[in-house]
Design an enzyme around this catalytic site. Structure first.
Site, short mmCIF file in Angstrom:
data_model
loop_
_atom_site.label_atom_id
_atom_site.label_comp_id
_atom_site.label_asym_id
_atom_site.label_seq_id
_atom_site.Cartn_x
_atom_site.Cartn_y
_atom_site.Cartn_z
N GLY A 124 0.11 15.18 -4.23
CA GLY A 124 -1.35 15.16 -4.24
C GLY A 124 -1.83 13.89 -4.92
CG HIS B 247 -1.49 -1.62 -7.39
ND1 HIS B 247 -0.69 -2.19 -8.34
CD2 HIS B 247 -0.94 -1.94 -6.20
CE1 HIS B 247 0.31 -2.84 -7.74
NE2 HIS B 247 0.16 -2.69 -6.45
CG ASP C 179 -1.93 -1.15 1.19
OD1 ASP C 179 -2.62 -1.33 0.18
OD2 ASP C 179 -1.97 -1.89 2.18
CD GLU C 180 4.84 -0.41 -0.13
OE1 GLU C 180 5.50 -1.21 0.53
OE2 GLU C 180 4.06 -0.76 -1.06
CG ASN D 269 -3.28 -11.21 -2.08
OD1 ASN D 269 -3.03 -11.08 -3.27
ND2 ASN D 269 -2.33 -11.49 -1.19
CB SER E 257 3.03 11.67 -5.06
OG SER E 257 2.71 11.24 -3.76
NE ARG F 215 -7.94 -6.38 6.00
CZ ARG F 215 -7.14 -7.44 6.08
NH1 ARG F 215 -7.35 -8.34 7.02
NH2 ARG F 215 -6.13 -7.58 5.25
N GLY G 138 0.69 1.82 -7.53
CA GLY G 138 -0.17 2.02 -8.69
C GLY G 138 -0.01 3.40 -9.29
#
Length: 433
Positions: free
Chosen positions: A420, A40, A12-13, A37, A418, A309, A16
């Protein structure tokens, strides 16, 4: 040119986002491990897209996307994901999407078994935090040679495939009936399911390795997309709270289908703070009060792309990140979501651990990570909007100071930042790809 985009931490860094940007100049984007599972998230002018199985390049009409050999593929989920994307105007065809004939099929019972086992463990307080999507069981059966590969769907009339189906089904029914007291599944239902999948996906299934090899030989620009991060790697992560596949860049050519081709670049993606979905040791969440974490979670929209979650959150963890960078061998670093920290007067960073009062400077997944305590350094915040910044020198001094502090801690230059959520809200610092 072959570029792998990988996660440095727990997943989840924001991979994508980076892959979507690189896809603008790529010919092919290929996934090389995992299944549905994790997700992105990509934000375009058409809105927000959450992709589980489809590579992030699918939003670019001129990019060919590949689901590689090292993946486990839930075809029912893939059909639904394609349908939802097409409903939003993204055209997908066999010319645009190729499925490796050597990729493993995640069969319907894999989800069932995953849920039953997680429920059993949860009653004892021992749940792994599984997404319940059958990934571990699909990989387990792959290595036990008791599942199908996508190419088998093209040969369902052959006795060798039908015989294997009988063997696989008999074994699985024994497991589900004996361990979980489930009703047995029928051979006819399984065979009909396989025929339905073959009819739907047959045109997409091909020798993806040969396709990628020819593209590499022709000098095409290929981006290899990872799922999750270094801490979730089955061999080098926080076992047993890992995924069931190799999330590292070293596996990328192998999992894509071109094991003989070397990577030219590895982009390691880091979030400007720490997040974690699922169970397992996560020292960062001990660093700050719950109110601070809840505020950060809301500011960053930190909820799992695949599961919804709430993510566990904490300050940037330099100790874990140094380990993740070493595992991935990244030569380029992308730092995402720096803008989320903009409202903080002071920003905490984890620069070390202690165990029983003694300093710990190196991350080792075999250590007693649950007992580690974070050492926190406070840095001045910038307390202003940075989403308009497109050049490094446009950032407030405090934001530049934060980035440069991380660079010193990681002993690595950060080239991409990044600022934004929108596609164009980023800046480059130094030489990029």
């Amino acid at each position: 040119m072959l570029t792998a985009v990988t996660g440095i931490n727990w997943g989840d860094e924001g991979k994508g986002r980076v892959i979507d940007l690189l896809a603008e100049n790529a010919d092919i984007v290929a996934r090389y491990q995992g299944g549905n599972n994790a997700g992105h998230t990509v934000v375009t002018e058409q809105g927000k897209f959450v992709l589980n199985l489809l590579p992030s390049g699918i939003l670019h009409p001129d990019v060919v996307c590949v689901l590689g050999t090292g993946m486990v593929i839930d075809l029912d989920h893939l059909a639904g994901e394609i349908r939802s994307i097409e409903e939003r105007g993204i055209k997908i065809s066999p010319a645009h999407l190729k499925l490796s004939d050597k990729a493993t099929i995640s069969l319907p019972w894999h989800r069932v078994q995953d849920g039953l086992e997680e429920d059993r463990l949860a009653k004892k307080g021992k749940a792994f935090g599984s997404t319940r999507r059958g990934i571990a069981y699909a990989y387990s059966d792959k290595y036990r040679k008791k599942t199908l590969r996508l190419g088998d769907l093209l040969h369902l009339d052959e006795e060798r495939i039908r015989s294997r189906l009988h063997v696989i089904l008999d074994s699985k029914n024994m497991e589900l009936a004996g361990c979980y007291h489930q009703e047995p599944m029928s051979y006819e239902a399984l065979l009909n399911w396989c025929y339905a999948q073959a009819a739907h996906f047959g045109p997409y299934i091909c020798d993806a390795g040969a396709y990628l090899q020819a593209a590499s030989n022709a000098g095409k620009r290929i981006v290899l997309e990872a799922q999750l991060g270094a801490m979730r790697d089955i061999d080098y992560g926080i076992f047993p709270y890992t995924s069931s596949s190799n999330t590292l860049a070293a596996y990328a050519p192998l999992g894509a289908g071109i094991p003989n081709v070397r990577l030219n670049h590895v982009v390691g993606v880091l979030k400007a703070y720490s997040t974690c979905v699922g169970a397992g040791p996560f020292t960062a969440e001990k660093a700050m009060p719950e109110a601070w974490m809840e505020s950060l979670r809301k500011a960053g929209g930190e909820f799992g792309a695949a599961t919804g979650r709430p993510r566990r959150v904490g300050p940037f963890d330099c100790v874990a990140s140094r380990y993740g960078l070493a595992c991935q061998g990244a030569d380029k670093i992308a730092l995402t979501k720096l803008d989320v920290l903009s409202g903080m007067k002071e920003i905490p960073v984890i620069t070390g651990y202690t165990l029983d009062g003694k300093p710990v400077t190196a991350f080792d997944p075999t250590d007693d990570l649950d007992r580690m305590e974070p050492v926190v350094t406070m840095l001045p915040g910038w307390n202003c909007d940075i989403s308009h910044c497109t050049l490094y020198n446009e950032l407030p001094d405090e934001a530049k100071g934060y980035i440069e502090f991380l660079e010193k801690q990681l002993v690595h230059v950060i080239q991409f930042v990044s600022t934004g959520a929108e596609r164009e809200q980023y800046l480059l610092k130094g030489t990029w790809l």
